[in-house]
Design a protein around this motif. Structure first.
Motif, mmCIF file in Angstrom:
data_model
loop_
_atom_site.group_PDB
_atom_site.id
_atom_site.type_symbol
_atom_site.label_atom_id
_atom_site.label_comp_id
_atom_site.label_asym_id
_atom_site.label_seq_id
_atom_site.Cartn_x
_atom_site.Cartn_y
_atom_site.Cartn_z
ATOM 1 N N THR A 203 0.819 -1.362 0.046
ATOM 2 C CA THR A 203 0.114 0.102 -0.022
ATOM 3 C C THR A 203 1.038 1.470 0.107
ATOM 4 O OG1 THR A 203 -1.727 -1.267 0.964
ATOM 5 C CG2 THR A 203 -1.990 1.259 1.151
ATOM 6 N N ARG A 204 1.970 1.227 0.580
ATOM 7 C CA ARG A 204 2.763 2.272 0.916
ATOM 8 C C ARG A 204 3.633 2.693 -0.565
ATOM 9 N NH1 ARG A 204 8.345 2.971 2.250
ATOM 10 N NH2 ARG A 204 8.663 5.032 3.411
ATOM 11 N N SER A 205 3.946 1.711 -1.076
ATOM 12 C CA SER A 205 4.693 1.723 -2.347
ATOM 13 C C SER A 205 3.780 2.178 -3.637
ATOM 14 C CB SER A 205 5.523 0.415 -2.621
ATOM 15 O OG SER A 205 4.668 -0.649 -2.803
ATOM 16 N N THR A 206 2.569 1.586 -3.503
ATOM 17 C CA THR A 206 1.683 1.970 -4.566
ATOM 18 C C THR A 206 0.695 3.169 -4.521
ATOM 19 O OG1 THR A 206 0.040 0.203 -3.792
ATOM 20 C CG2 THR A 206 1.639 -0.291 -5.197
ATOM 21 N N GLY A 207 0.342 3.401 -3.176
ATOM 22 C CA GLY A 207 -0.506 4.562 -3.003
ATOM 23 C C GLY A 207 -1.785 4.090 -3.175
ATOM 24 N N ARG A 208 -2.124 2.773 -3.317
ATOM 25 C CA ARG A 208 -3.435 2.103 -3.337
ATOM 26 C C ARG A 208 -3.959 1.214 -2.526
ATOM 27 N NH1 ARG A 208 -1.237 2.504 -8.701
ATOM 28 N NH2 ARG A 208 -2.291 4.129 -10.062
ATOM 29 N N PRO A 209 -4.872 1.650 -1.351
ATOM 30 C CA PRO A 209 -5.188 0.754 -0.254
ATOM 31 C C PRO A 209 -6.091 -0.217 -0.815
ATOM 32 C CG PRO A 209 -6.036 2.833 0.122
ATOM 33 C CD PRO A 209 -4.998 3.000 -1.362
ATOM 34 N N LYS A 210 -5.793 -1.413 -1.507
ATOM 35 C CA LYS A 210 -6.738 -2.143 -1.831
ATOM 36 C C LYS A 210 -6.671 -3.300 -0.948
ATOM 37 C CE LYS A 210 -7.764 -5.668 -5.685
ATOM 38 N NZ LYS A 210 -7.314 -6.410 -6.858
ATOM 39 N N ARG A 211 -7.795 -3.564 -0.141
ATOM 40 C CA ARG A 211 -8.000 -4.277 1.161
ATOM 41 C C ARG A 211 -8.432 -5.487 0.807
ATOM 42 N NH1 ARG A 211 -12.320 -4.991 4.676
ATOM 43 N NH2 ARG A 211 -13.556 -3.451 3.728
ATOM 44 N N PRO A 212 -8.018 -6.504 1.006
ATOM 45 C CA PRO A 212 -8.329 -7.789 0.674
ATOM 46 C C PRO A 212 -9.346 -8.260 1.593
ATOM 47 C CG PRO A 212 -5.856 -7.793 1.593
ATOM 48 C CD PRO A 212 -6.625 -6.632 2.087
ATOM 49 N N SER A 213 -10.645 -8.825 0.884
ATOM 50 C CA SER A 213 -12.015 -9.260 1.514
ATOM 51 C C SER A 213 -12.010 -10.617 1.808
ATOM 52 C CB SER A 213 -13.028 -8.736 0.497
ATOM 53 O OG SER A 213 -14.279 -9.003 1.048
ATOM 54 N N LEU A 214 -12.148 -11.036 2.874
ATOM 55 C CA LEU A 214 -12.580 -12.380 3.482
ATOM 56 C C LEU A 214 -13.686 -12.834 2.645
ATOM 57 C CD1 LEU A 214 -11.592 -14.598 5.464
ATOM 58 C CD2 LEU A 214 -13.232 -13.813 6.966
ATOM 59 N N SER A 215 -14.726 -11.969 2.278
ATOM 60 C CA SER A 215 -15.677 -12.543 1.569
ATOM 61 C C SER A 215 -15.716 -13.292 0.209
ATOM 62 C CB SER A 215 -16.790 -11.288 1.135
ATOM 63 O OG SER A 215 -17.224 -10.755 2.534
ATOM 64 N N ASN A 216 -14.329 -13.096 -0.266
ATOM 65 C CA ASN A 216 -13.922 -13.439 -1.586
ATOM 66 C C ASN A 216 -13.074 -15.058 -1.479
ATOM 67 O OD1 ASN A 216 -15.130 -11.771 -2.914
ATOM 68 N ND2 ASN A 216 -13.298 -10.480 -3.022
ATOM 69 N N PHE A 217 -12.990 -15.190 -0.073
ATOM 70 C CA PHE A 217 -12.033 -16.459 0.322
ATOM 71 C C PHE A 217 -12.972 -17.777 -0.465
ATOM 72 C CE2 PHE A 217 -10.476 -20.132 2.544
ATOM 73 C CZ PHE A 217 -9.089 -19.646 2.763
ATOM 74 N N ASP A 218 -12.056 -18.728 -1.018
ATOM 75 C CA ASP A 218 -12.686 -19.640 -1.680
ATOM 76 C C ASP A 218 -11.664 -20.843 -1.504
ATOM 77 O OD1 ASP A 218 -14.937 -21.030 -2.788
ATOM 78 O OD2 ASP A 218 -14.322 -20.616 -4.862
ATOM 79 N N ALA A 219 -12.182 -21.691 -0.971
ATOM 80 C CA ALA A 219 -11.337 -23.059 -0.568
ATOM 81 C C ALA A 219 -11.079 -23.734 -1.954
ATOM 82 C CB ALA A 219 -11.928 -23.878 0.585
ATOM 83 N N PRO A 220 -9.899 -24.405 -2.051
ATOM 84 C CA PRO A 220 -9.585 -25.231 -3.276
ATOM 85 C C PRO A 220 -10.012 -26.627 -3.166
ATOM 86 C CG PRO A 220 -7.694 -24.861 -2.173
ATOM 87 C CD PRO A 220 -8.492 -24.047 -1.560
ATOM 88 N N MET A 221 -10.269 -27.208 -4.193
ATOM 89 C CA MET A 221 -11.015 -28.748 -3.966
ATOM 90 C C MET A 221 -10.021 -29.603 -3.249
ATOM 91 S SD MET A 221 -14.143 -28.769 -4.628
ATOM 92 C CE MET A 221 -14.281 -30.426 -4.711
ATOM 93 N N TRP A 222 -8.591 -29.494 -3.294
ATOM 94 C CA TRP A 222 -7.777 -30.277 -2.804
ATOM 95 C C TRP A 222 -7.894 -30.369 -1.168
ATOM 96 C CZ3 TRP A 222 -4.660 -28.381 0.931
ATOM 97 C CH2 TRP A 222 -4.293 -26.946 0.954
ATOM 98 N N SER A 223 -8.659 -29.420 -0.698
ATOM 99 C CA SER A 223 -8.696 -29.366 0.783
ATOM 100 C C SER A 223 -9.571 -30.332 1.334
ATOM 101 C CB SER A 223 -9.157 -27.960 1.211
ATOM 102 O OG SER A 223 -10.240 -27.722 0.560
#
Length: 327
Positions: A203-223
């Motif tokens: 965020t500091r190096s790009t100036g774009r605070p793109k916050r990750p969202s837990l709502s997009n978390f998706d478990a892979p099928m190998w799990s």
């Protein structure tokens, strides 16, 4: 984003370019943060992990793979220095650095559930290997040391009365089966803090605070496959063959480890639902406390996450490619 200044011609708020707030990464500053993180880790481990990851990410942003190679060389040098000055310090630093380097590399190239899981597994194995080597050099067993440590802690917490003895007898069996999970949980916490440090630097190096969202978390099928194998092996460990105890420990540890992925999936489902329903701050805070309690006691979020693998409550696109968060 707006800077609050007024356009004298149109009387409107003038938008600013987010990149104008970016700070160019510096090799010198990244190196300094990495060294400071190693020093801070001696007193405040999580602060140290955050600063180490911050410095590593800055080196990666400044020089790419050469920056990461420099970070690896710095880590090796610092561990060697601490090995000669204080063995305990090197034992503490080495797993932290492995975790930070793995997480920073994953987030720099594009973090996924799979590559972050691999980074955590490598860090956990590194920590386990270091402790096992130290135990073997002193003629002890890592199993005996770990279970004794947990037993002593449980004795102190449960007390020495009759109820404490009953609780110890009930939980003692679980300690015997899942003691290696402490390495996975420790590596997972380090990875979480390292991810925060890497995100702050990005965020500091790009100036774009793109916050990750837990709502997009998706478990892979190998799990799901790992979960199924762990359950089958755990059941087989009760058949009474010679190596049943080892198989039970490995299966229980794998089961508890993969539970973290499904718990995150369940939290993602609930977080998406609360965002969609516009749940207020007070209600959301109370709900989060209740959700964490239900997961600790009854694995509710893990079950929700497992069901979501097929139900897809959030209607996420699943065409064979899982969501990646570029950090």
């Amino acid at each position: 984003m707006q800077d609050g200044s007024q356009d004298p011609q149109r009387g409107a708020m003038v938008p600013t370019d987010p990149a104008s707030h970016a700070v160019a990464p510096s090799i010198l500053h990244g190196t300094l943060m990495l060294v400071l993180g190693c020093i801070a880790a001696m007193f405040l481990p999580f602060v140290g992990v955050l600063l180490i990851a911050y410095g590593m990410r800055e080196l990666a942003e400044a020089k790419g793979l050469r920056g990461l190679a420099l970070a690896l060389a710095l880590c090796a040098g610092l561990v060697l220095i601490s090995l000669f000055s204080d063995v305990n310090a090197s034992i503490l630093l080495a797993p932290m650095m492995v975790s930070c380097l793995g997480v920073v590399f994953c987030m720099w190239r594009g973090a996924t559930v799979t590559n972050i899981s691999v980074a955590i597994a490598i860090a956990a194995l590194a920590s386990f290997g270091i402790d096992a080597a130290i135990a073997a050099s002193s003629g002890d067993s890592i199993h005996d040391i770990a279970t004794s440590y947990f037993a002593d802690s449980l004795r102190v917490s449960a007390g020495s009365d009759i109820e404490g003895d009953l609780l110890f007898q009930q939980i003692g069996y679980l300690i015997e089966a899942m003691w290696p999970f402490m390495y996975v949980s420790s590596a997972s916490l380090d990875a979480l803090v390292a991810g925060i440090g890497s995100y702050l630097m990005h965020t500091r190096s790009t100036g774009r605070p793109k916050r990750p969202s837990l709502s997009n978390f998706d478990a892979p099928m190998w799990s799901v496959g790992v979960l199924s194998i762990a359950i089958v092996c755990l059941g087989a460990s009760f058949t009474g063959f010679a190596e049943a105890g080892i198989l039970r420990t490995i299966s229980a540890t794998a089961l508890m480890s993969i539970r973290i992925i499904f718990a995150c999936q369940g939290f993602g489902v609930v977080n998406a639902w609360m965002s969609r329903k516009r749940i207020g701050c007070a209600t959301r805070t109370l709900s989060i406390f209740f959700i964490f309690w239900s997961e600790m006691m009854f694995f509710i979020m893990s079950i929700v996450g497992l069901i979501d693998v097929w139900a897809n409550f959030r209607k996420l696109p699943r065409d064979g490619s899982y969501i990646q968060e570029q950090q």
